[in-house]
Scaffold this motif. Structure first.
Motif, PDB file in Angstrom:
ATOM      1  N   UNK A  72       0.658  -1.147  -0.026  1.00  0.00           N
ATOM      2  CA  UNK A  72       0.040   0.091   0.056  1.00  0.00           C
ATOM      3  C   UNK A  72       0.924   1.201  -0.165  1.00  0.00           C
ATOM      4  N   UNK A  73       2.185   1.266  -0.384  1.00  0.00           N
ATOM      5  CA  UNK A  73       2.941   2.414  -0.326  1.00  0.00           C
ATOM      6  C   UNK A  73       2.530   3.546  -1.139  1.00  0.00           C
ATOM      7  N   UNK A  74       1.783   3.164  -2.138  1.00  0.00           N
ATOM      8  CA  UNK A  74       1.470   4.041  -3.333  1.00  0.00           C
ATOM      9  C   UNK A  74       0.534   4.848  -2.648  1.00  0.00           C
ATOM     10  N   UNK A  75      -0.002   4.701  -1.502  1.00  0.00           N
ATOM     11  CA  UNK A  75      -1.192   5.287  -0.912  1.00  0.00           C
ATOM     12  C   UNK A  75      -0.447   6.811  -0.146  1.00  0.00           C
ATOM     13  N   UNK A  76       0.795   6.702   0.024  1.00  0.00           N
ATOM     14  CA  UNK A  76       1.167   7.810   0.967  1.00  0.00           C
ATOM     15  C   UNK A  76       0.841   9.427   0.332  1.00  0.00           C
ATOM     16  N   UNK A  89     -10.546  13.676  11.879  1.00  0.00           N
ATOM     17  CA  UNK A  89     -10.347  13.418  10.455  1.00  0.00           C
ATOM     18  C   UNK A  89     -10.262  12.029  10.237  1.00  0.00           C
ATOM     19  N   UNK A  90     -11.470  11.615   9.491  1.00  0.00           N
ATOM     20  CA  UNK A  90     -11.581  10.227   9.290  1.00  0.00           C
ATOM     21  C   UNK A  90     -11.128  10.006   7.770  1.00  0.00           C
ATOM     22  N   UNK A  91     -10.336   9.044   7.135  1.00  0.00           N
ATOM     23  CA  UNK A  91      -9.840   8.981   6.138  1.00  0.00           C
ATOM     24  C   UNK A  91      -9.626   7.494   5.692  1.00  0.00           C
ATOM     25  N   UNK A  92      -9.581   7.094   4.368  1.00  0.00           N
ATOM     26  CA  UNK A  92      -9.346   5.993   3.803  1.00  0.00           C
ATOM     27  C   UNK A  92      -8.972   6.290   2.464  1.00  0.00           C
ATOM     28  N   UNK A  93      -7.812   5.763   1.791  1.00  0.00           N
ATOM     29  CA  UNK A  93      -7.534   6.107   0.479  1.00  0.00           C
ATOM     30  C   UNK A  93      -8.374   5.343  -0.586  1.00  0.00           C
TER      31      UNK A  93
END
Length: 352
Positions: A177-181, A295-299
């Motif tokens: 999942x590194x591309x999500x940074x 802050x709630x987040x998901x990629x």
């Protein structure tokens, strides 16, 4: 109808650690089987239900309780098994046909095996009303992902099962999942966190948000990353992210912080892993000062994430806008921003 001596289809586990994992899950599941004469149905991922049902039956028998493991072609005549067996007998069956016509005409415990990406989902997602949800994508590493509150206290299973789930994935998490940074960094910028403030990253995992959070609060601010899984924090440390934040091993339901300690909380993918969304939101509210921010987040958006996990979205999903807004209001948050396109989930709330 299979008898007490029926063979068990044991998946060939290769290590003692994997057998220990099976034992932990099976002991927990056996403990959820209600007393009395009951029927248990295992449904879900095709090709794996028999494995779990066989091993659960063997575990129940090992406790000294009478247990009947119904074969696939056993007659489904209502009450046949109850007339034949004693008052404490557990009858275990697997497959959609047994769910449609449960042994004795009722299902006292429904166990759902979460499908893997690519599994046949033509029957739809029927796990939303299950008493127990088990992840068996790796047959050597089962993990309980949901246990209905009426079966057992969450403390009995939640910490051990979540650690088992994430510990097995920690080493490859950033590779996968590194591309999500960049998406994390963009979400932090959009959240407009207070410069010089105290920001918590609850459920920080390997710390993908920590560099962006440190930049947001600057050298005068404080960043604390908290996670339940030691292996996740070890990976964060190995990537040098302990230089950007204090890393703390902690349960998001009981944070080791005083009331009102934080100016803001960042939580990426956290609420979906908690037994109770409202209880989790209440604890995040407790540690946030009045006027602070969540802050709630998901990629990935909810629909994309559900498809990845073999689920379909429901109107009463805990992170749907209406249910989330209501849950937040109960515990002291006011939902200000809600955005759920395919490429991300992003919601911001203010502490009242």
């Amino acid at each position: 109808m299979a008898g007490d001596g029926a063979p068990v289809s044991v998946w060939p586990a290769t290590t003692d650690e994997q057998e220990d994992r099976w034992a932990e899950v099976l002991d927990c599941l056996a403990g959820t089987v209600p007393p009395g004469r009951v029927s248990v149905v295992v449904d879900g991922a095709e090709g794996r239900t028999r494995l779990l049902a066989d091993r659960l039956a063997a575990t129940v028998r090992g406790t000294g309780r009478p247990c009947v493991r119904l074969a696939e072609d056993a007659p489904a005549t209502a009450n046949e098994w109850s007339a034949e067996h004693g008052a404490q007998t557990a009858v275990i069956a697997d497959g959609a046909h047994w769910r449609a016509a449960p042994p004795g005409g009722r299902c006292d415990l429904l166990v759902w095996l979460r499908p893997s990406p690519g599994d046949d989902l033509s029957r739809g997602d029927h796990g939303h009303d299950a008493d127990v949800v088990v992840d068996l994508q790796d047959p050597n590493w089962p993990v309980i992902r949901h246990l209905a509150p009426h079966l057992a206290g969450h403390d009995r299973w939640y910490v051990a099962e979540n650690r088992a789930f994430f510990a097995a994935r920690a080493a490859t998490w950033d590779t996968k999942f590194g591309d999500d940074m960049p998406a994390y960094a963009a979400a932090v910028v959009e959240a407009d966190l207070p410069y010089g403030g105290v920001v918590l990253d609850v459920g920080c995992g390997t710390g993908r948000a920590l560099p962006a959070l440190r930049e947001a609060v600057g050298s005068e601010g404080s960043v604390i990353g908290l996670d339940l899984t030691p292996q996740m924090l070890a990976v964060a440390t190995s990537h040098g992210r302990a230089r950007q934040a204090a890393l703390v091993l902690a349960d998001a339901r009981r944070l080791p912080l005083p009331d009102g300690a934080a100016d803001a909380v960042f939580a990426a993918g956290l609420l979906m892993h908690l037994p109770s969304t409202e209880t989790g939101l209440a604890e995040l509210a407790r540690v946030t000062r009045s006027g602070g921010r969540l802050v709630l987040f998901h990629p990935s958006g909810r629909a994309a994430l559900a498809a990845r996990h073999g689920r379909t979205l429901r109107a009463d999903d805990a992170l749907a806008e209406g249910p989330l807004r209501r849950s937040m209001a109960v515990v002291g948050w006011e939902l200000d921003t809600y955005d759920d396109p395919p490429e991300r989930f992003f919601a911001v709330a203010s502490r009242r």
